[in-house]
Scaffold this motif. Structure first.
Motif, PDB file in Angstrom:
ATOM      1  N   ALA A  12      -4.506  -2.647   4.992  1.00 13.36           N
ATOM      2  CA  ALA A  12      -4.119  -3.032   3.634  1.00 13.36           C
ATOM      3  C   ALA A  12      -2.799  -2.351   3.271  1.00 13.36           C
ATOM      4  O   ALA A  12      -2.413  -1.348   3.887  1.00 13.36           O
ATOM      5  N   PRO A  13      -2.073  -2.881   2.271  1.00 13.32           N
ATOM      6  CA  PRO A  13      -0.784  -2.275   1.903  1.00 13.32           C
ATOM      7  C   PRO A  13      -0.868  -0.785   1.601  1.00 13.32           C
ATOM      8  O   PRO A  13       0.005  -0.018   2.027  1.00 13.32           O
ATOM      9  N   ALA A  14      -1.906  -0.339   0.896  1.00 15.35           N
ATOM     10  CA  ALA A  14      -2.029   1.093   0.593  1.00 15.35           C
ATOM     11  C   ALA A  14      -2.222   1.903   1.867  1.00 15.35           C
ATOM     12  O   ALA A  14      -1.700   3.022   1.992  1.00 15.35           O
ATOM     13  N   GLU A  15      -2.960   1.354   2.828  1.00 14.22           N
ATOM     14  CA  GLU A  15      -3.154   2.040   4.101  1.00 14.22           C
ATOM     15  C   GLU A  15      -1.852   2.100   4.887  1.00 14.22           C
ATOM     16  O   GLU A  15      -1.548   3.113   5.526  1.00 14.22           O
ATOM     17  N   ARG A  16      -1.058   1.031   4.820  1.00 17.46           N
ATOM     18  CA  ARG A  16       0.235   1.044   5.502  1.00 17.46           C
ATOM     19  C   ARG A  16       1.154   2.080   4.862  1.00 17.46           C
ATOM     20  O   ARG A  16       1.896   2.786   5.550  1.00 17.46           O
ATOM     21  N   ALA A  17       1.107   2.158   3.534  1.00 14.05           N
ATOM     22  CA  ALA A  17       1.929   3.157   2.848  1.00 14.05           C
ATOM     23  C   ALA A  17       1.522   4.571   3.247  1.00 14.05           C
ATOM     24  O   ALA A  17       2.376   5.425   3.518  1.00 14.05           O
ATOM     25  N   ARG A  18       0.223   4.835   3.313  1.00 12.56           N
ATOM     26  CA  ARG A  18      -0.243   6.152   3.713  1.00 12.56           C
ATOM     27  C   ARG A  18       0.128   6.451   5.161  1.00 12.56           C
ATOM     28  O   ARG A  18       0.407   7.605   5.517  1.00 12.56           O
ATOM     29  N   SER A  19       0.144   5.426   6.010  1.00 17.58           N
ATOM     30  CA  SER A  19       0.549   5.625   7.403  1.00 17.58           C
ATOM     31  C   SER A  19       2.023   6.002   7.487  1.00 17.58           C
ATOM     32  O   SER A  19       2.413   6.855   8.291  1.00 17.58           O
TER      33      SER A  19
END
Length: 239
Positions: A12-19
Protein backbone atom coordinates in the motif's frame (compact mmCIF):
# COMPACT_ATOMS: atom_id res chain seq x y z
CA UNK A 1 1.70 -22.51 -8.42
CA UNK A 2 -0.77 -19.60 -8.46
CA UNK A 3 -0.75 -16.56 -6.22
CA UNK A 4 -3.10 -16.42 -3.25
CA UNK A 5 -6.15 -14.41 -4.48
CA UNK A 6 -6.39 -12.73 -1.05
CA UNK A 7 -2.74 -11.63 -1.11
CA UNK A 8 -2.10 -7.96 -1.98
CA UNK A 9 -0.53 -7.43 -5.38
CA UNK A 10 1.83 -4.75 -4.07
CA UNK A 11 2.47 -2.76 -0.89
CA UNK A 12 0.00 0.00 0.00
CA UNK A 13 1.16 3.63 -0.46
CA UNK A 14 1.79 4.08 3.28
CA UNK A 15 3.89 0.90 3.31
CA UNK A 16 5.87 2.13 0.31
CA UNK A 17 6.45 5.43 2.08
CA UNK A 18 7.68 3.65 5.20
CA UNK A 19 9.97 1.50 3.04
CA UNK A 20 11.48 4.64 1.52
CA UNK A 21 12.06 6.04 5.01
CA UNK A 22 13.62 2.79 6.21
CA UNK A 23 15.98 2.32 3.27
CA UNK A 24 16.99 5.91 2.47
CA UNK A 25 20.62 6.81 3.07
CA UNK A 26 20.11 10.48 2.22
CA UNK A 27 17.47 13.20 2.26
CA UNK A 28 17.03 16.90 1.56
CA UNK A 29 16.17 19.25 4.42
CA UNK A 30 14.68 22.66 3.64
CA UNK A 31 14.02 25.43 6.16
CA UNK A 32 13.50 29.15 5.76
CA UNK A 33 17.28 29.63 5.78
CA UNK A 34 18.79 26.35 4.60
CA UNK A 35 18.44 23.73 1.88
CA UNK A 36 20.88 20.93 2.67
CA UNK A 37 21.54 17.41 1.45
CA UNK A 38 22.04 15.03 4.38
CA UNK A 39 23.93 11.83 3.60
CA UNK A 40 24.04 9.28 6.38
CA UNK A 41 23.03 11.92 8.94
CA UNK A 42 19.54 10.76 9.90
CA UNK A 43 17.90 7.93 11.80
CA UNK A 44 14.38 6.46 11.70
CA UNK A 45 12.76 4.68 14.63
CA UNK A 46 10.17 1.87 14.54
CA UNK A 47 7.32 4.37 14.24
CA UNK A 48 8.95 6.14 11.28
CA UNK A 49 10.01 9.19 13.32
CA UNK A 50 13.05 11.07 12.05
CA UNK A 51 15.98 12.47 13.98
CA UNK A 52 18.71 14.41 12.19
CA UNK A 53 22.21 15.48 12.94
CA UNK A 54 22.25 19.26 12.76
CA UNK A 55 23.71 19.79 9.27
CA UNK A 56 24.38 23.48 9.84
CA UNK A 57 27.18 22.94 12.31
CA UNK A 58 24.86 23.62 15.22
CA UNK A 59 23.35 26.82 13.82
CA UNK A 60 19.79 25.43 13.55
CA UNK A 61 19.84 24.03 17.08
CA UNK A 62 21.30 27.29 18.36
CA UNK A 63 18.58 29.29 16.60
CA UNK A 64 15.90 27.08 18.13
CA UNK A 65 17.16 27.72 21.64
CA UNK A 66 16.76 31.48 21.14
CA UNK A 67 13.14 31.39 19.90
CA UNK A 68 10.12 31.35 22.15
CA UNK A 69 8.44 28.51 20.23
CA UNK A 70 11.55 26.30 20.07
CA UNK A 71 10.52 24.86 16.73
CA UNK A 72 11.28 25.57 13.08
CA UNK A 73 9.15 24.84 10.00
CA UNK A 74 10.87 22.37 7.67
CA UNK A 75 10.35 20.10 4.68
CA UNK A 76 12.08 16.74 4.29
CA UNK A 77 12.30 15.15 0.83
CA UNK A 78 13.40 11.60 0.07
CA UNK A 79 13.84 10.12 -3.40
CA UNK A 80 13.41 6.41 -4.11
CA UNK A 81 15.73 5.27 -6.91
CA UNK A 82 16.11 1.77 -8.30
CA UNK A 83 19.63 0.47 -7.67
CA UNK A 84 19.80 -1.01 -11.17
CA UNK A 85 21.34 1.40 -13.73
CA UNK A 86 18.42 2.04 -16.10
CA UNK A 87 16.95 5.21 -17.53
CA UNK A 88 14.22 6.88 -15.48
CA UNK A 89 15.56 5.44 -12.22
CA UNK A 90 13.35 7.51 -9.92
CA UNK A 91 10.51 5.34 -8.63
CA UNK A 92 8.95 7.72 -6.10
CA UNK A 93 9.43 10.89 -4.09
CA UNK A 94 8.30 11.22 -0.48
CA UNK A 95 7.73 14.72 0.86
CA UNK A 96 7.21 15.34 4.58
CA UNK A 97 6.17 18.70 5.98
CA UNK A 98 6.48 19.60 9.63
CA UNK A 99 8.86 21.22 12.07
CA UNK A 100 12.16 20.70 13.84
CA UNK A 101 12.79 20.82 17.56
CA UNK A 102 15.96 20.27 19.61
CA UNK A 103 16.69 16.67 20.56
CA UNK A 104 19.97 15.41 21.97
CA UNK A 105 23.01 17.74 21.69
CA UNK A 106 23.80 18.21 18.01
CA UNK A 107 20.60 16.45 16.90
CA UNK A 108 17.16 17.62 15.78
CA UNK A 109 13.82 15.84 15.91
CA UNK A 110 11.50 16.19 12.93
CA UNK A 111 7.77 16.26 13.71
CA UNK A 112 5.55 15.27 10.78
CA UNK A 113 2.48 17.36 10.00
CA UNK A 114 1.77 16.10 6.47
CA UNK A 115 3.07 13.54 4.00
CA UNK A 116 2.74 12.96 0.26
CA UNK A 117 4.01 10.13 -1.93
CA UNK A 118 4.58 11.05 -5.58
CA UNK A 119 4.80 8.15 -8.04
CA UNK A 120 4.51 7.81 -11.81
CA UNK A 121 0.73 7.35 -11.61
CA UNK A 122 0.06 10.32 -9.33
CA UNK A 123 0.44 11.71 -5.82
CA UNK A 124 -1.08 10.15 -2.68
CA UNK A 125 -1.70 12.22 0.43
CA UNK A 126 -0.97 10.09 3.47
CA UNK A 127 -2.64 10.45 6.85
CA UNK A 128 -0.25 10.76 9.78
CA UNK A 129 -1.87 7.85 11.65
CA UNK A 130 -1.85 5.80 8.44
CA UNK A 131 1.87 6.39 8.02
CA UNK A 132 2.67 5.73 11.68
CA UNK A 133 0.73 2.44 11.72
CA UNK A 134 2.17 1.15 8.44
CA UNK A 135 5.26 -1.05 8.44
CA UNK A 136 8.09 -0.95 5.92
CA UNK A 137 8.30 -3.87 3.54
CA UNK A 138 10.36 -6.67 5.14
CA UNK A 139 12.66 -6.68 2.10
CA UNK A 140 13.21 -2.91 2.06
CA UNK A 141 16.72 -3.07 3.53
CA UNK A 142 17.70 -6.01 1.30
CA UNK A 143 16.14 -4.91 -1.99
CA UNK A 144 19.16 -3.09 -3.41
CA UNK A 145 21.48 -6.06 -2.88
CA UNK A 146 18.98 -8.60 -4.22
CA UNK A 147 18.16 -6.58 -7.34
CA UNK A 148 21.81 -5.89 -8.11
CA UNK A 149 22.61 -9.58 -7.64
CA UNK A 150 19.81 -10.59 -10.00
CA UNK A 151 20.81 -8.03 -12.62
CA UNK A 152 24.54 -8.79 -12.66
CA UNK A 153 24.58 -12.53 -11.93
CA UNK A 154 21.27 -14.00 -13.08
CA UNK A 155 20.43 -12.04 -16.21
CA UNK A 156 19.39 -15.23 -18.03
CA UNK A 157 16.89 -16.03 -15.30
CA UNK A 158 15.54 -12.47 -15.43
CA UNK A 159 15.16 -12.70 -19.21
CA UNK A 160 13.33 -16.02 -18.85
CA UNK A 161 10.92 -14.45 -16.33
CA UNK A 162 9.81 -12.01 -19.01
CA UNK A 163 7.86 -14.92 -20.57
CA UNK A 164 5.26 -14.22 -17.89
CA UNK A 165 4.71 -10.70 -19.24
CA UNK A 166 1.91 -9.97 -21.74
CA UNK A 167 3.28 -10.86 -25.21
CA UNK A 168 2.39 -7.44 -26.63
CA UNK A 169 4.79 -5.79 -24.18
CA UNK A 170 7.65 -8.00 -25.32
CA UNK A 171 7.50 -6.65 -28.87
CA UNK A 172 10.78 -4.90 -29.73
CA UNK A 173 12.08 -5.35 -26.16
CA UNK A 174 15.87 -5.57 -26.31
CA UNK A 175 16.68 -6.16 -22.63
CA UNK A 176 14.98 -7.10 -19.38
CA UNK A 177 16.06 -5.64 -16.03
CA UNK A 178 14.76 -6.16 -12.48
CA UNK A 179 13.88 -2.73 -11.05
CA UNK A 180 11.74 -3.34 -7.94
CA UNK A 181 11.35 -6.09 -5.36
CA UNK A 182 9.06 -6.39 -2.36
CA UNK A 183 7.43 -9.17 -0.40
CA UNK A 184 4.61 -9.44 -2.93
CA UNK A 185 6.49 -9.61 -6.19
CA UNK A 186 9.19 -8.61 -8.65
CA UNK A 187 8.95 -5.79 -11.20
CA UNK A 188 10.73 -6.21 -14.53
CA UNK A 189 11.56 -3.43 -16.94
CA UNK A 190 11.26 -4.33 -20.60
CA UNK A 191 13.63 -1.94 -22.37
CA UNK A 192 13.20 -0.82 -25.96
CA UNK A 193 15.25 1.60 -28.01
CA UNK A 194 13.41 4.70 -26.78
CA UNK A 195 10.70 3.47 -24.43
CA UNK A 196 10.15 0.87 -21.73
CA UNK A 197 7.40 -0.95 -19.85
CA UNK A 198 7.37 -2.09 -16.24
CA UNK A 199 5.63 -5.37 -15.45
CA UNK A 200 4.89 -6.72 -11.98
CA UNK A 201 5.13 -10.47 -11.49
CA UNK A 202 3.23 -11.42 -8.29
CA UNK A 203 4.81 -14.03 -6.04
CA UNK A 204 2.81 -17.20 -5.26
CA UNK A 205 3.12 -16.23 -1.59
CA UNK A 206 4.64 -13.39 0.47
CA UNK A 207 8.42 -13.34 0.88
CA UNK A 208 9.45 -11.88 4.22
CA UNK A 209 13.17 -12.72 4.08
CA UNK A 210 15.83 -12.55 1.35
CA UNK A 211 15.99 -16.36 1.29
CA UNK A 212 12.21 -16.56 0.83
CA UNK A 213 12.39 -13.95 -1.95
CA UNK A 214 14.93 -16.04 -3.86
CA UNK A 215 12.65 -19.04 -3.41
CA UNK A 216 9.68 -17.12 -4.80
CA UNK A 217 11.74 -15.94 -7.78
CA UNK A 218 12.70 -19.59 -8.42
CA UNK A 219 9.00 -20.48 -8.31
CA UNK A 220 8.30 -17.78 -10.89
CA UNK A 221 11.11 -19.14 -13.08
CA UNK A 222 9.51 -22.60 -12.95
CA UNK A 223 6.17 -21.03 -13.83
CA UNK A 224 7.78 -19.17 -16.76
CA UNK A 225 9.34 -22.40 -18.06
CA UNK A 226 6.00 -24.21 -17.90
CA UNK A 227 4.31 -21.26 -19.59
CA UNK A 228 6.84 -21.40 -22.44
CA UNK A 229 6.36 -25.17 -22.82
CA UNK A 230 2.57 -24.77 -23.07
CA UNK A 231 2.97 -22.00 -25.63
CA UNK A 232 5.24 -24.15 -27.83
CA UNK A 233 2.84 -27.10 -27.51
CA UNK A 234 -0.09 -24.98 -28.69
CA UNK A 235 2.04 -23.64 -31.56
CA UNK A 236 2.90 -27.17 -32.78
CA UNK A 237 -0.72 -28.33 -32.50
CA UNK A 238 -1.84 -25.56 -34.84
CA UNK A 239 0.65 -26.38 -37.57
Amino acid sequence: MKSDPDQPIEPAPAERARSILAAATSLTLTTETYRIELIGLHAVDDAGRLTLQDPSGGCIAAALTTTSRRDLAAIVELTDITPVPVRDRVRARLTLGGWLSPDEPGRLRFHRARAALQETDGTTRLGLDELALAAPDPLALHEAHLLTHLDTTHDETVAALSRLAPPRLLLAASRVRPVRLDQYGLVLRLERARTHSDVRLPFPGPARTPHAALGQIAALATQASAHCTRRHSRSRSHR
